[in-house]
Design a protein around this motif. Structure first.
Motif, PDB file in Angstrom:
ATOM      1  N   ASP A  14     -25.560  53.135 -36.484  1.00 52.56           N
ATOM      2  CA  ASP A  14     -24.416  52.601 -37.225  1.00 52.56           C
ATOM      3  C   ASP A  14     -24.591  52.802 -38.726  1.00 52.56           C
ATOM      4  OD1 ASP A  14     -23.370  51.814 -34.805  1.00 52.56           O
ATOM      5  OD2 ASP A  14     -23.918  49.701 -35.030  1.00 52.56           O
ATOM      6  N   LEU A  15     -25.826  52.602 -39.217  1.00 57.59           N
ATOM      7  CA  LEU A  15     -26.091  52.795 -40.642  1.00 57.59           C
ATOM      8  C   LEU A  15     -25.832  54.243 -41.042  1.00 57.59           C
ATOM      9  CD1 LEU A  15     -27.243  51.999 -43.423  1.00 57.59           C
ATOM     10  CD2 LEU A  15     -29.531  52.448 -42.496  1.00 57.59           C
ATOM     11  N   VAL A  16     -26.334  55.175 -40.253  1.00 57.47           N
ATOM     12  CA  VAL A  16     -26.157  56.591 -40.576  1.00 57.47           C
ATOM     13  C   VAL A  16     -24.688  56.968 -40.537  1.00 57.47           C
ATOM     14  CG1 VAL A  16     -26.647  58.941 -39.811  1.00 57.47           C
ATOM     15  CG2 VAL A  16     -28.466  57.229 -39.831  1.00 57.47           C
ATOM     16  N   ASP A  17     -23.961  56.518 -39.521  1.00 51.35           N
ATOM     17  CA  ASP A  17     -22.529  56.833 -39.418  1.00 51.35           C
ATOM     18  C   ASP A  17     -21.772  56.318 -40.641  1.00 51.35           C
ATOM     19  OD1 ASP A  17     -22.945  58.040 -36.991  1.00 51.35           O
ATOM     20  OD2 ASP A  17     -22.192  56.368 -35.788  1.00 51.35           O
ATOM     21  N   SER A  18     -22.074  55.090 -41.049  1.00 50.99           N
ATOM     22  CA  SER A  18     -21.380  54.494 -42.197  1.00 50.99           C
ATOM     23  C   SER A  18     -21.756  55.203 -43.491  1.00 50.99           C
ATOM     24  CB  SER A  18     -21.715  53.005 -42.301  1.00 50.99           C
ATOM     25  OG  SER A  18     -21.261  52.301 -41.164  1.00 50.99           O
ATOM     26  N   ALA A  19     -23.057  55.482 -43.665  1.00 47.17           N
ATOM     27  CA  ALA A  19     -23.513  56.135 -44.893  1.00 47.17           C
ATOM     28  C   ALA A  19     -22.936  57.545 -44.996  1.00 47.17           C
ATOM     29  CB  ALA A  19     -25.035  56.181 -44.928  1.00 47.17           C
ATOM     30  N   ARG A  20     -22.892  58.266 -43.876  1.00 51.12           N
ATOM     31  CA  ARG A  20     -22.339  59.618 -43.887  1.00 51.12           C
ATOM     32  C   ARG A  20     -20.878  59.601 -44.323  1.00 51.12           C
ATOM     33  NH1 ARG A  20     -22.028  60.475 -38.899  1.00 51.12           N
ATOM     34  NH2 ARG A  20     -24.137  61.192 -38.435  1.00 51.12           N
ATOM     35  N   GLU A  21     -20.142  58.641 -43.802  1.00 50.76           N
ATOM     36  CA  GLU A  21     -18.727  58.548 -44.167  1.00 50.76           C
ATOM     37  C   GLU A  21     -18.554  58.218 -45.644  1.00 50.76           C
ATOM     38  OE1 GLU A  21     -14.672  56.095 -42.858  1.00 50.76           O
ATOM     39  OE2 GLU A  21     -16.548  55.833 -41.729  1.00 50.76           O
ATOM     40  N   ILE A  22     -19.366  57.295 -46.150  1.00 53.67           N
ATOM     41  CA  ILE A  22     -19.264  56.896 -47.553  1.00 53.67           C
ATOM     42  C   ILE A  22     -19.690  58.032 -48.484  1.00 53.67           C
ATOM     43  CG2 ILE A  22     -20.261  55.372 -49.319  1.00 53.67           C
ATOM     44  CD1 ILE A  22     -20.451  53.221 -47.088  1.00 53.67           C
ATOM     45  N   LEU A  23     -20.773  58.700 -48.157  1.00 53.55           N
ATOM     46  CA  LEU A  23     -21.331  59.720 -49.044  1.00 53.55           C
ATOM     47  C   LEU A  23     -20.530  61.014 -49.040  1.00 53.55           C
ATOM     48  CD1 LEU A  23     -25.070  59.082 -48.177  1.00 53.55           C
ATOM     49  CD2 LEU A  23     -24.072  58.861 -50.464  1.00 53.55           C
ATOM     50  N   GLY A  24     -19.838  61.275 -47.959  1.00 52.79           N
ATOM     51  CA  GLY A  24     -19.010  62.473 -47.902  1.00 52.79           C
ATOM     52  C   GLY A  24     -19.813  63.742 -48.110  1.00 52.79           C
TER      53      GLY A  24
END
Length: 261
Positions: A14-24
């Motif tokens: 979940d952390l990776v999915d969220s960070a990937r989306e935020i960081l673009g």
């Protein structure tokens, strides 16, 4: 599976999915380092991560990451409160020339990100390159060069000398956890001084019990056995154990001096 714990694997996913989306477009990859990467993570360990980026987070991206990590420890379950790590730009992560560069850092269980050099160490680079667990992204060895062995030893030597005074500055000396921390940290430092590699706390304690002067075996065995007690602010050190830990730290420092520093 990334770790022995299904719940932790889901937290990391979940952390990776969220960070990937935020960081673009600035997102590069996500990795586990620390005790879990070394194969020694357990219920008394935090889970250390590095998320690699093309540039340091700023502006809207930084703000959204702060929201993410404010919410993370408030989630359900155990492991959402046991996550620690940094967002490392690949330029400063690549070589030891990047040491001293602050990374956006999530301290264990905290909800406020800070800019800090906590994860920006040769120790972290060695674990990532040799043992890092890829959660997502390219092989970590492509992002991190081999830390120079002499530099690894020099960093540990600096940590060893004055270690007890350094711990005294931030850790309470009236709890058993601090006694165990001093002994296990000395063992990890000595292991790196001997090998220019990194070992877990448990692995370094077991190595020290076999390799160092036998008079320290009772102390090292006590620390290994008591690790299961974890952090307990109401648990005082065993009688004489803190004094023994400080004596062991002095012994460890003398070993380095005997080898010519």
């Amino acid at each position: 599976m990334y770790t022995p714990y299904t719940e932790l694997d889901q937290v990391l996913t979940d952390l990776v999915d969220s960070a990937r989306e935020i960081l673009g477009d600035t997102y590069v990859g996500a990795y586990v380092q620390g005790s879990f990467a070394l194969g020694a993570g357990d219920l008394h360990s935090d889970c250390d991560f590095i998320i690699a980026t093309t540039e340091p987070p700023s502006g809207r991206i930084e703000a959204d990451l702060r929201v993410l990590h404010d919410e993370l420890p408030a989630g359900e379950g155990f492991w959402c409160k046991e996550i620690e790590g940094s967002y490392a730009d690949i330029a400063s992560l690549k070589t030891s020339q990047g040491l001293g560069t602050p990374w956006l850092y999530c301290d264990h269980g905290h909800r406020v990100l800070i800019w800090d050099t906590h994860c920006n160490s040769l120790h972290t680079r060695w674990i990532l390159r040799h043992k890092g667990i890829v959660l997502d992204g390219p092989p970590i060895a492509s992002l991190v060069d081999e830390p120079p062995p002499d530099a690894m030893r020099a960093a540990m030597r600096e940590e060893l000398h004055g270690l007890v005074d350094g711990v005294r500055a931030w850790a309470p000396f009236d709890i058993a956890w601090t006694q165990r921390y001093i002994v296990s940290t000395c063992c990890r430092v000595l292991y790196t001084l001997r090998t220019a590699e990194v070992e877990s706390k448990r692995g370094a304690l077991e190595w020290a019990r076999e390799q160092l002067d036998p008079r320290w075996r009772p102390l090292l065995t006590q620390v290994l056995q008591d690790r299961e007690l974890g952090w307990d602010p109401g648990d005082p050190p065993r009688p004489g154990s803190l004094e023994a830990a400080c004596e062991f730290a002095a012994y460890a420092e003398s070993l380095d001096a005997d080898r010519g520093r």
